[in-house]
Enzyme design. Structure first.
Site, PDB file in Angstrom:
ATOM      1  N   ASN A   1      36.075  47.501  48.312  1.00  0.00           N
ATOM      2  CA  ASN A   1      36.554  48.196  47.111  1.00  0.00           C
ATOM      3  C   ASN A   1      35.781  49.493  46.862  1.00  0.00           C
ATOM      4  O   ASN A   1      36.006  50.172  45.877  1.00  0.00           O
ATOM      5  CB  ASN A   1      36.476  47.284  45.884  1.00  0.00           C
ATOM      6  CG  ASN A   1      35.045  46.969  45.468  1.00  0.00           C
ATOM      7  OD1 ASN A   1      34.083  47.302  46.179  1.00  0.00           O
ATOM      8  ND2 ASN A   1      34.884  46.325  44.327  1.00  0.00           N
TER       9      ASN A   1
ATOM     10  N   LYS B   1      31.301  37.444  39.642  1.00  0.00           N
ATOM     11  CA  LYS B   1      32.674  37.188  40.094  1.00  0.00           C
ATOM     12  C   LYS B   1      32.814  37.422  41.599  1.00  0.00           C
ATOM     13  O   LYS B   1      33.469  36.649  42.301  1.00  0.00           O
ATOM     14  CB  LYS B   1      33.650  38.087  39.339  1.00  0.00           C
ATOM     15  CG  LYS B   1      33.925  37.658  37.912  1.00  0.00           C
ATOM     16  CD  LYS B   1      34.966  38.573  37.282  1.00  0.00           C
ATOM     17  CE  LYS B   1      35.352  38.092  35.888  1.00  0.00           C
ATOM     18  NZ  LYS B   1      36.366  38.990  35.269  1.00  0.00           N
TER      19      LYS B   1
ATOM     20  N   ASN C   1      37.800  32.935  47.437  1.00  0.00           N
ATOM     21  CA  ASN C   1      38.944  33.565  48.094  1.00  0.00           C
ATOM     22  C   ASN C   1      38.738  33.747  49.596  1.00  0.00           C
ATOM     23  O   ASN C   1      39.698  33.816  50.355  1.00  0.00           O
ATOM     24  CB  ASN C   1      39.243  34.923  47.457  1.00  0.00           C
ATOM     25  CG  ASN C   1      39.859  34.793  46.079  1.00  0.00           C
ATOM     26  OD1 ASN C   1      40.518  33.811  45.777  1.00  0.00           O
ATOM     27  ND2 ASN C   1      39.654  35.797  45.230  1.00  0.00           N
TER      28      ASN C   1
ATOM     29  N   GLY D   1      33.446  32.485  53.842  1.00  0.00           N
ATOM     30  CA  GLY D   1      32.875  32.836  55.139  1.00  0.00           C
ATOM     31  C   GLY D   1      31.364  32.852  55.039  1.00  0.00           C
ATOM     32  O   GLY D   1      30.782  32.283  54.128  1.00  0.00           O
TER      33      GLY D   1
ATOM     34  N   TYR E   1      22.878  37.919  40.545  1.00  0.00           N
ATOM     35  CA  TYR E   1      22.946  37.975  42.010  1.00  0.00           C
ATOM     36  C   TYR E   1      22.463  36.664  42.628  1.00  0.00           C
ATOM     37  O   TYR E   1      23.171  36.039  43.424  1.00  0.00           O
ATOM     38  CB  TYR E   1      22.095  39.148  42.499  1.00  0.00           C
ATOM     39  CG  TYR E   1      22.139  39.361  43.986  1.00  0.00           C
ATOM     40  CD1 TYR E   1      23.238  39.959  44.587  1.00  0.00           C
ATOM     41  CD2 TYR E   1      21.088  38.958  44.802  1.00  0.00           C
ATOM     42  CE1 TYR E   1      23.290  40.164  45.954  1.00  0.00           C
ATOM     43  CE2 TYR E   1      21.127  39.164  46.170  1.00  0.00           C
ATOM     44  CZ  TYR E   1      22.225  39.761  46.739  1.00  0.00           C
ATOM     45  OH  TYR E   1      22.267  39.954  48.093  1.00  0.00           O
TER      46      TYR E   1
END
EC number: 4.1.1.35
Length: 359
Positions: free
Chosen positions: A72, A129, A137, A140, A170
């Protein structure tokens, strides 16, 4: 003469655009190995335009795989991967991993998350988030940092984290993400690989990201005081980014589902590190001591016996060699930004109480 001069001024930008178009049509990519269909993997890298992700992109592309980068661009930069744009094996998607992404791949390297204090503290809810919903989502491998009370830190160490401190968004986000991965592995049979990555440096780091390597190099190059918090006796162990990338690929292609430390066991004090960078830059900068930072770990060094034994991996790039490469990169960045009338300053972590820490 005046008319000809005005015409030339008007045409000059068009000529430049034409040259850019000609170069884009004749673009030369880094050398790419040919892989047969059965050996070539479709690989997704979240955060693939960032510091570590872009170097991982380079390796996997040159190894002949098909790579999709999702970013992003909050901290990632398109120019980190622009040399692959247009290649048939490469795809770049501007996407936030907090939103679902439907794509069929063989492997996912989930590296999306701001990693420097100024960036992950800028929007702590967004950081949480990214590390939780984003992991749900993607599911991995991912980066995992923790506050050590055990030294050196092995994979059995659970960490010591302040759940309401300035780094909590974090640290705790990563801990929850790791729990999610193993829950999915047990319940859904998802194959996971967890890399616990220790301090890493190299080209494509943001110079003003607030971390010790970038701060010291930037300060030394600009003749500013090198800021050391506390006495400088805190220790860190730094690995060069190419070593980390090799470790990530080895781990992904192994059958090890338990966490693996990837870091350099060669330990140095912050003060030693400041003096070394000052010497390599040949800088006249002074070392400035500031009050000790909040929640600053006194010692940090990975135990990499598991990676050595099970992956045959250990760092191979000497510290000074890696630092010289990074200094050269930062020098070029400073020169480029000076031409654009912008000189970055070392950025401290934003926090309401206490001071920024050495990362």
């Amino acid at each position: 003469m005046r008319i000809e001069q005005r015409i030339e001024e008007a045409i000059a930008p068009l000529r430049e655009k034409i040259r850019d178009l000609e170069q884009s049509f004749s673009q030369k990519y880094p050398p790419v190995k040919f892989l047969s269909e059965k050996d070539r993997k479709r690989i997704l890298i979240t955060g693939g335009a960032g510091f570590v992700g872009s170097h991982l992109t380079d390796k996997l592309m040159m190894d002949g795989h098909e790579v999709t980068v999702v970013d992003n661009f909050f901290t990632g930069r398109k120019r980190n991967v622009e040399h692959w744009i247009g290649h048939e094996n490469f795809e770049l998607i501007n996407h936030d991993v907090v939103e679902p992404l439907y794509i069929e791949v063989d492997q996912i390297y989930h590296l999306a998350s701001p990693a420097s204090p100024p960036n992950y503290m800028y929007n702590p809810i967004k950081t949480l988030k990214t590390n939780t919903i984003g992991t749900l989502n993607m599911l991995g491998g991912f980066v995992h940092f923790f506050q050590p009370k055990v030294h050196p830190q092995n994979e059995d160490y659970w960490g010591h984290v302040n759940p309401i401190g300035p780094r909590a968004c974090y640290d705790e986000g990563k801990r929850v993400a790791e729990t999610m991965c193993y829950a999915y592995m047990k319940q859904e049979g998802v194959e996971v690989r967890v890399a616990r990555i220790f301090n890493t440096f190299g080209s494509r780091m943001h110079m003003n990201d607030g971390r010790v390597v970038s701060n010291f190099i930037l300060q030394a190059l600009q003749g500013e005081p090198l800021t050391v918090y506390g006495t400088g006796s805190q220790t860190r162990a730094f690995q060069y980014v190419s070593d980390l990338v090799n470790g990530l690929v080895l781990l992904m292609n192994s059958n090890i589902s338990s966490p693996v430390n990837l870091g350099n066991p060669e330990e140095h004090t912050i003060l030693e590190f400041a003096r070394l960078i000052k010497s390599l830059v040949v800088s006249r900068s002074q070392i400035q001591f500031l009050p000790e930072a909040q929640d600053d770990p006194q010692r940090r060094r990975p135990d990499i016996r598991k990676a050595k034994m099970m992956l045959g991996w250990e760092p191979v790039v000497p510290l000074e060699e890696g630092l010289n490469k990074t200094i050269q990169y930062f020098s070029r960045e400073l020169e480029h930004q000076a031409n654009n009338q912008y000189i970055p300053k070392p950025k401290a972590a934003r926090m309401k109480k206490g001071r920024p820490r050495h990362n």
